[in-house]
Enzyme design. Structure first.
Site, short mmCIF file in Angstrom:
data_model
loop_
_atom_site.label_atom_id
_atom_site.label_comp_id
_atom_site.label_asym_id
_atom_site.label_seq_id
_atom_site.Cartn_x
_atom_site.Cartn_y
_atom_site.Cartn_z
N GLU A 217 0.88 -1.17 0.00
CA GLU A 217 0.00 0.00 0.00
C GLU A 217 0.91 1.21 0.00
O GLU A 217 1.60 1.50 0.97
CB GLU A 217 -0.92 -0.01 1.22
N CYS B 288 -1.70 8.84 3.23
CA CYS B 288 -1.71 8.58 1.79
C CYS B 288 -3.06 8.93 1.16
O CYS B 288 -3.11 9.26 -0.03
CB CYS B 288 -1.35 7.14 1.51
#
Length: 490
Positions: free
Chosen positions: A258, A292
């Site tokens: 990720e 993020c």
């Protein structure tokens, strides 16, 4: 303005967890800092290759030599008790997050609650893992079994150290894997505190969960290269993710990555602009923009561009900035002064790439030694700008105009990332059209940043490989096995 100050809980030096025991190793303790003041709040024992190898060996022995992988009820019981421990110690853990990570208490409490939710969710899935049986021809059975892959390396970043720890670790344990955790150096105290909620549970075989503190790249390199590690779950930057993928290739181990994001929020002129502004301020500045999926790009329809820019700049300027453990603070510090200085460098370059509507400033007069930078808003007209293309990971947001749906999609797709996006409009048909065409793993409609344990997340492009959250995340830690049985006919 100062509110209630939440004290730092008592924590000893953060040690390594290997084979069920907390150990120090041979390294000299290193300091951990409060990003709001720069003062030392504790120490951790750095890891090294010898400790990493010992942790891997312990995880291998636990996987090969215990019933953990074939005991779903035990796994469910352990995870349920871990979730209960996290909930019971939530206020202490949130305060520690506020002191070591810099996150405001409200956000820190939500992080701990989200982590407990992840663990509870995967506890429930432990007892539902099932394969299937086929009879392809008379007298023949094909048994399709789902088995744990083996040893998982879980490499955790500093920006959400509890949620991102248990998001991967709980799924790995639910699948029947054993694990070695490598936390970020900046949040070693948090990692040790959180793992105490799991490590001491009765019934957990020694070596099922291990942890080695950061000691430089050598520890991570050892985990990724080891033939005894079967899967690597990494959360972090795209650049590091690429290096991990390359390093894992010789052993052909699985990787779940990720990675970075440059998350756009698309605001159409028919949206409720006040509600959109409030949502986006929160979404852009969660953990001071160090996330993020933070809304780092505001794409605003030209008809309301000036109005929205004014509202966003005014809201940014009115936020209360201070230590995360001060209840009055709405925005905390960035993780350290090196990152604060890096972000200021981006602002210096921004003058040549856009119009700075609001420039962030330090708070050194109030917090000498701290790593504060107030929010910045920069109007950008060229999507090739480095402010648009690079993941800044801080409280710097670009605002970019578009004319229609096609223009909004073109801007949204102008970067190499595809982690998440949001769309703000009162037109449901438009919302669904745009959501279906966005090349991102998650799309929020009239909201942003709402992540839940039950819903999978996956990145497009350079935002990653593999699934997190949800039932599908178990697949990252499971192997499919076909067993063929001819039993004949009577």
């Amino acid at each position: 303005m100062t509110g209630t100050l939440h004290p730092l809980p008592a924590v000893g030096p953060a040690r390594h967890l290997i084979a069920g025991a907390w150990v120090t190793g041979d390294t000299t303790p290193a300091p951990s800092f409060d990003p709001a003041t720069g003062t030392v709040i504790g120490h951790y024992h750095p890891g090294d290759v010898a400790l990493a190898e010992a942790a891997i060996a312990a995880a291998r022995r636990a996987f090969d030599g215990t019933d953990w992988a074939s005991a779903p009820r035990l796994r469910a019981s352990v995870l349920n008790r871990c979730a209960a421990n996290l909930t019971a110690r939530a206020e202490e853990l949130a305060a520690l997050i506020a002191h070591e990570n810099g996150k405001p208490m409200l956000q820190a409490r939500r992080e701990v609650a989200a982590a407990a939710s992840e663990v509870s969710y995967y506890a429930g899935l432990c007892r539902t893992l099932a394969g299937r049986v086929l009879e392809p021809e008379p007298g023949q059975y094909s048994l399709i079994a789902k088995e744990a892959v083996g040893v998982a390396a879980v490499i955790v970043p500093w920006n959400a150290p509890v949620t991102l720890l248990f998001r991967s670790l709980a799924a790995a344990l639910a699948a029947g894997c054993t694990a070695v955790v490598k936390p970020a150096a900046q949040t070693s105290l948090i990692n040790a505190f959180a793992l105490e909620c799991l490590a001491g549970i009765d019934g957990l075989p020694p070596g099922v969960v291990n942890s080695v503190n950061d000691g430089g790249v050598a520890v991570s390199e050892c985990l990724v290269a080891s033939p005894d590690v079967d899967v690597v779950s990494f959360t972090g930057s795209s650049a590091v993710g690429k290096r991990i993928m390359a390093a894992a290739a010789p052993s052909l181990k699985r990787v779940s990555l990720e990675l970075g994001g440059k998350t756009p929020a698309i605001v159409f002129a028919d949206a409720d602009l006040d509600k959109a502004a409030d949502e986006l301020i929160r979404a852009a500045l969660v953990n001071c923009g160090q996330q993020c999926v933070a809304a780092s790009r505001f794409l605003v329809q030209r008809d309301c561009f000036e109005t929205m820019a004014d509202r966003l700049a005014a809201r940014f300027a009115a936020l209360r900035i201070g230590p995360g453990y001060d209840a009055a603070s709405q925005v905390g510090a960035v993780i350290d002064r090196a990152n604060r200085d890096r972000l200021e460098g981006w602002l210096d370059r921004a003058a040549g790439e856009g119009e700075i509507l609001l420039r962030g400033r330090r708070l050194d007069d109030r917090f000498p030694g701290g790593a504060f930078l107030s929010p910045s808003l920069v109007a950008v007209r060229n999507p090739a700008s480095s402010l648009v293309q690079e993941e800044l990971f801080g409280p710097i947001v670009s605002i970019e105009p578009f004319d229609d749906e096609a223009g909004a999609l073109a801007l949204a797709h102008a970067t190499r990332y595809g982690l998440a996006a949001s769309v703000f409009t009162r037109d449901l048909a438009r919302a669904m059209r745009v959501a279906r065409r966005l090349k991102t793993g998650t799309v929020w409609l009239n909201a942003h940043g709402r992540l839940i344990a039950e819903a999978e997340m996956e990145g497009f492009g350079e935002s990653g490989i593999g699934r997190l959250h949800g039932a599908d995340a178990l697949g990252e830690f499971l192997q499919t096995k076909h067993i063929y049985l001819p039993f004949g006919e009577a």
